[in-house]
Scaffold this active site. Structure first.
Site, PDB file in Angstrom:
ATOM      1  N   MET A 180       0.741  -1.232  -0.002  1.00  0.00           N
ATOM      2  CA  MET A 180       0.054   0.174  -0.181  1.00  0.00           C
ATOM      3  C   MET A 180       0.762   1.513   0.197  1.00  0.00           C
ATOM      4  SD  MET A 180      -2.727   1.506   0.082  1.00  0.00           S
ATOM      5  CE  MET A 180      -4.115   0.200   0.486  1.00  0.00           C
ATOM      6  N   CYS A 181       0.421   2.137  -0.701  1.00  0.00           N
ATOM      7  CA  CYS A 181       1.182   3.365  -0.794  1.00  0.00           C
ATOM      8  C   CYS A 181       0.216   4.597  -1.114  1.00  0.00           C
ATOM      9  CB  CYS A 181       2.346   3.359  -2.018  1.00  0.00           C
ATOM     10  SG  CYS A 181       3.523   2.153  -1.685  1.00  0.00           S
TER      11      CYS A 181
END
Length: 627
Positions: A1-2
């Site tokens: 996740m970013c």
């Protein structure tokens, strides 16, 4: 996740930071707490400039800061997971692997071929320096959020971001449609001072090797929602991405389907009723095929994770861990129960699994409402009367239906694997905290969606995925905060296996043909209706949402089956909807939970009607708009 963001301005006369505000940076950092950095590229001779901002939640391989750049000045931002299709070594980071492949692409076709191969959720932004192209998009299901905003005040600026922030102008954020990937020729746009988006759509490959358009009306719909100074065009070369799943099987049997359980009525649905279906060899074969493909999907999502490894070598440390790395959004219903049971097969035994169960405080009600509520709670308890799951006396104001079925589900899981530590996290939310957190965080994460349903589900998922609550240890209720960075959710099961009450209504009116049409529509709109919102909500805690039921292999398997093999809506609630899934759950050892009727999260957690009792789910939510 970013958290990923890019601002592209067709001018160098203004400071690009005027678009990239501090509150947007703050929201992006919450998604990627492990590493944050950004860079500005100004191409003065062509009069455009780009700002790239990357914020990383470290989950796989070595820490890889974003944005990534190479010697050719290409820039890459990646918010995704490669679960299959492209080889990623055990100690490799998929961001680096994807960028390496992209840097080797020599033309449009190569780029489209690469993204056609990827199996897993993703959104990305890629600046191809040699062509002055900006590429971006979301995966086929839209499992990762990506928003766009067009700013005419700053000479046709385009902002792309995983999450939005408060806008002081009329330039509203919208979700990037998951209709394909997009390309902007920044050089050409800077010269013409107009923004032109080129779409490369998803298309099916049929058995005859012909290509069938999957988004025939997608272009027109997207164009309607764009500002007048932004245009959308299909690529001249007619190139496309190849969908990662097979088309939906719309076959309708000529004769009625034999249910093998002709005596089932609404008052007599029991676990034993599932035996008759499993006695049929063909049905049992399908059940085990579903278990196998879904188990593999869960395996990818619980093992592709950084676990107590040496940062430099990637070597897994031998010391056992007592920290939970995986959590499940958990109601005790069939979807979350099956995910938890399958996760137990693959997660190291010494590692706890967090079961996140959210409940909103039951407010004072009229005598009549209390009687109705008590009847429903009693019904839930009756489902599990053999499991000794009477709710504890304390905190009875949080004994909502999902709490009761959740505790019962915990007992089932403990029976399947008593050696596992199952952390049943009771997350209790008061009205005061709900209002405070909605104003501070949730409203901006739900946006640009704005209905009562979006508010209810968004708030419930936000508090659940935060993971702050209580667990019972040796009979005592103690404060607990989940350490898990991965949150598994059951979304996608109802959409594919006719789990919603509206599917029954559709079936009664239009039969199997109408139900097929409805299911096709459900999966087609899941990116705009659910997934972008849920990704923003869960990502706000520095955690990653993973969706086993939307694994490409799972969807392809279910799409390959006629609807009559997946559900039988002539049977009562609690067995007919998601019938194939219920049979799979029974085969893996689940019991009472296999015949629980579908209960939507907003009702099971009791957030629906908590503040207003006369709202419809489709109404615009004033509580979101007033922030």
């Amino acid at each position: 996740m970013c958290g990923i963001c890019c601002v592209a301005s067709l001018s160098v006369q203004h400071t690009i930071g005027r678009v990239f505000k501090e509150d947007l940076l703050c929201n992006l950092r919450r998604r990627g707490p492990d590493c944050s950095q950004q860079q500005i590229k100004t191409i003065s001779d062509l009069s455009y400039q780009c700002l790239f901002s990357g914020h990383v939640l470290h989950l796989r391989g070595l820490m890889t800061p974003q944005p990534l750049t190479d010697i050719n000045n290409n820039v890459f931002l990646w918010n995704g997971e490669v679960f299959n299709g492209i080889h990623v070594g055990l100690v490799e980071n998929d961001t680096q692997v994807m960028f390496h492949h992209l840097s080797s692409c020599s033309n449009e076709s190569d780029i489209l071929s690469l993204f056609s191969l990827v199996r897993g959720p993703w959104s990305f932004i890629y600046y191809q320096a040699s062509k002055h192209y900006l590429w971006f998009g979301r995966d086929y299901f839209g499992r990762r959020s990506l928003l766009w905003q067009f700013n005419n005040d700053l000479d046709r600026a385009l902002c792309l971001s995983s999450v939005s922030a408060l806008s002081e102008s009329d330039n509203q954020w919208q979700e990037v449609p998951a209709s394909g990937i997009y390309r902007v020729d920044l050089k050409a746009c800077a010269i013409s001072q107009s923004l032109v988006l080129t779409l490369y759509p998803w298309k099916y490959h049929t058995k005859e090797n012909a290509i069938e358009e999957t988004f025939l009306s997608g272009r027109d719909q997207i164009s309607k929602e764009l500002p007048s100074y932004v245009s959308l065009t299909m690529n001249d070369s007619k190139l496309s991405l190849i969908t990662p799943v097979v088309p939906l099987n719309r076959t309708v049997p000529e004769t009625s389907v034999d249910t093998h359980c002709p005596n089932i009525t609404n008052s007599t649905v029991t676990v034993d009723d599932l035996h008759g279906f499993l006695a049929e060899e063909h049905k049992k074969k399908l059940v085990h095929q579903l278990i196998d493909v879904l188990s593999e999907a869960v395996k990818r999502r619980v093992l592709y994770l950084f676990r107590d490894a040496d940062q430099h070598t990637g070597e897994i440390l031998s010391k056992p861990t007592k920290k939970a790395h995986i959590a499940v959004l958990f109601s005790g219903g069939i979807d979350s129960m099956l995910i938890a049971a399958l996760a137990d097969r693959h997660i190291p035994l010494e590692e706890p699994i967090d079961l996140l169960n959210v409940a909103f405080m039951i407010k004072e009600q009229t005598k009549q409402s209390n009687q109705k509520k008590n009847l429903e709670l009693h019904s839930c308890q009756e489902c599990f009367k053999k499991l000794d799951t009477t709710p504890v006396d304390n905190l009875t104001c949080f004994n909502v239906p999902d709490r009761i079925t959740g505790r019962a589900g915990l007992k089932e899981l403990e029976t399947i694997n008593p050696s596992r530590t199952w952390n049943f996290v009771e997350i209790n939310v008061t009205l005061e905290e709900l209002k405070r957190m909605r104003q501070q965080h949730i409203s901006y994460l739900v946006y640009p969606l704005d209905t009562v349903l979006d508010d209810s589900i968004g708030c419930a998922v936000w508090f659940a995925s935060r993971g702050e609550g209580f667990i019972t240890t040796q009979g005592d209720l103690k404060p607990y905060k989940s350490s898990a960075k991965i949150v598994l959710t059951g979304i996608g099961a109802d959409e594919q296996l006719a789990g919603y009450s509206r599917h029954r209504v559709c079936f009664k009116k239009y039969g199997l043909e109408g139900l097929n049409k409805e299911l096709g529509m459900e999966l087609g709109r899941i990116s705009s209706r659910n997934l972008g919102r849920d990704d923003r909500i869960i990502g706000d805690h520095g955690k990653e949402a993973r969706f086993p039921f939307l694994d490409e292999d799972v969807v392809s398997f279910l799409n390959s089956l006629p609807v009559s093999e997946k559900a039988d809506l002539t049977l009562p609630r609690g067995i007919g909807e998601k019938l194939l899934l219920r049979l799979a759950a029974k085969e893996v050892g689940l019991k009472a939970s296999t015949v629980l009727p579908k209960r939507a999260m907003q009702f099971g957690s009791r957030i629906a009607k908590m503040e207003k009792s006369n709202e419809k789910a489709s109404d615009k939510c004033s509580r979101l708009q007033s922030v």
